[in-house]
Write a protein that holds these residues in place. Structure first.
Motif, short mmCIF file in Angstrom:
data_model
loop_
_atom_site.label_atom_id
_atom_site.label_comp_id
_atom_site.label_asym_id
_atom_site.label_seq_id
_atom_site.Cartn_x
_atom_site.Cartn_y
_atom_site.Cartn_z
N LEU A 83 0.84 -1.19 0.00
CA LEU A 83 0.00 0.00 0.00
C LEU A 83 0.88 1.25 0.00
O LEU A 83 2.00 1.25 0.52
N GLN A 84 0.35 2.31 -0.59
CA GLN A 84 1.07 3.59 -0.67
C GLN A 84 0.11 4.72 -0.33
O GLN A 84 -0.84 4.96 -1.07
N PRO A 85 0.34 5.42 0.79
CA PRO A 85 -0.51 6.58 1.10
C PRO A 85 -0.35 7.67 0.05
O PRO A 85 0.76 7.91 -0.46
N VAL A 86 -1.44 8.35 -0.27
CA VAL A 86 -1.37 9.42 -1.27
C VAL A 86 -0.73 10.66 -0.66
O VAL A 86 0.09 11.33 -1.29
N LEU A 87 -1.05 10.97 0.61
CA LEU A 87 -0.50 12.13 1.30
C LEU A 87 0.30 11.66 2.50
O LEU A 87 0.00 10.62 3.11
N SER A 88 1.31 12.44 2.85
CA SER A 88 2.16 12.09 3.99
C SER A 88 1.48 12.35 5.34
O SER A 88 2.08 12.08 6.38
N ASP A 89 0.25 12.87 5.34
CA ASP A 89 -0.46 13.05 6.61
C ASP A 89 -0.73 11.72 7.30
O ASP A 89 -0.91 11.68 8.53
N PHE A 90 -0.76 10.65 6.52
CA PHE A 90 -1.01 9.33 7.11
C PHE A 90 0.11 8.93 8.07
O PHE A 90 -0.11 8.16 9.00
N PRO A 152 4.88 7.76 0.94
CA PRO A 152 3.78 8.54 0.35
C PRO A 152 4.22 9.22 -0.95
O PRO A 152 5.40 9.48 -1.19
N LYS A 153 3.24 9.50 -1.79
CA LYS A 153 3.55 10.08 -3.10
C LYS A 153 4.14 11.47 -2.97
O LYS A 153 4.98 11.87 -3.79
N ASP A 154 3.73 12.24 -1.97
CA ASP A 154 4.25 13.60 -1.83
C ASP A 154 5.41 13.67 -0.85
O ASP A 154 5.80 14.76 -0.41
#
Length: 279
Positions: A83-90, A152-154
């Motif tokens: 899994l890869q979170p879209v935002l680093s807030d995760f 994360p992507k960002d």
């Protein structure tokens, strides 16, 4: 989760077929060619209607009232998912793995390319499914799945200085710290800069420690013994008895056992001779 609500007629039709349980379905948007997989929660929808989670409609590019094709399918049990979170807030969650494992209990399937949504603390976190094993679409109902996370992507790694630049900077700092800072010389008159004199004319002993000399050295063991026992250097052979103590010879070999000590001789206080002032 990713469970949908179907009409009662779908259950009646599936009951007459030879299908495997749990019921899993492939959801296909024929207008865009996108597809995903889902489970079923209840069969209480109106005839000809199907209710999907909003994030699934976004993945399929569906709008309310559009036609969607639903097909019963069989998926293998998953063994691995990445899994890869879209935002680093995760990453701000204290224990993201435990939160994810608890949220995935509401999911029946996982498909590569889907972006699932997890609700936690009044916030929504979007997570993309990057890889699944043993197939691109797997079932996670009563399955032991190993979960791996991708950055994360960002997410951006902090920039690091080159090794030679860091060494030069460190050397310069060391050289600066090694430079001794000269102490400023006192200006103006110095108070109490003279020397004192004793009334009896004897020389003044300089104290062991003074502001002009600096801190004194650590006292030695001999000096400490001299202070605690001042007589150790005055008596060479130790303490001597001038007069023997009472009962010194009683019970010793030098006298009869049990005998009293000999009496002291009586001195005649008026035993001297008189003299005249005139001969």
């Amino acid at each position: 989760g990713n469970k949908m609500i179907l009409p009662q007629s779908a259950l009646d039709h599936l009951a007459r077929l030879n299908i495997s349980y749990p019921m899993l379905f492939e959801v296909n948007n024929e207008s865009t060619g996108r597809r995903t997989h889902a489970g079923v929660q209840e069969f209480i929808a109106e005839e000809g209607m199907c209710y999907l989670p909003y994030w699934m409609m976004c993945n399929l590019a569906l709008q309310e009232g559009q036609i969607v094709r639903i097909t019963n399918t069989t998926l293998p049990k998953g063994t691995f998912v990445k899994l890869q979170p879209v935002l680093s807030d995760f990453l701000d969650i204290s224990n993201p793995r435990a939160v994810l494992e608890n949220s995935l209990r509401n999911f029946a399937t996982l498909t590569v390319g889907d972006s699932i949504v997890i609700d936690y603390n009044d916030k929504r976190y979007e997570i993309e499914v990057v890889e699944c094993k043993p197939a691109e679409a797997i079932s996670i109902i009563e399955a032991d799945v190993n979960v791996d996370f991708a950055p994360p992507k960002d997410y951006k790694e902090p920039e690091r200085l080159p090794a030679h630049d860091a060494g030069v900077g460190f050397k310069a700092k060391v050289e600066e710290s090694e430079l001794a800072v000269p102490e400023p010389e006192p200006k103006g008159p110095q108070l109490f800069g003279g020397s004192g004199q004793r009334i009896d004319g004897k020389a003044i002993k300089t104290p062991l420690s003074s502001p002009s000399i600096g801190p004194s050295a650590a006292p030695s063991v001999e000096d400490e013994l001299d202070e605690s026992m001042p007589w150790r250097r005055r008596l060479r052979n130790g303490v001597k008895w001038v007069n023997p103590p009472y009962g010194f010879n009683m019970g010793h070999m030098s006298a009869q056992k049990g005998a009293a000590p000999p009496p002291k001789p009586v001195e005649d206080l008026w035993g001297g001779d008189g003299k005249k002032l005139q001969q």
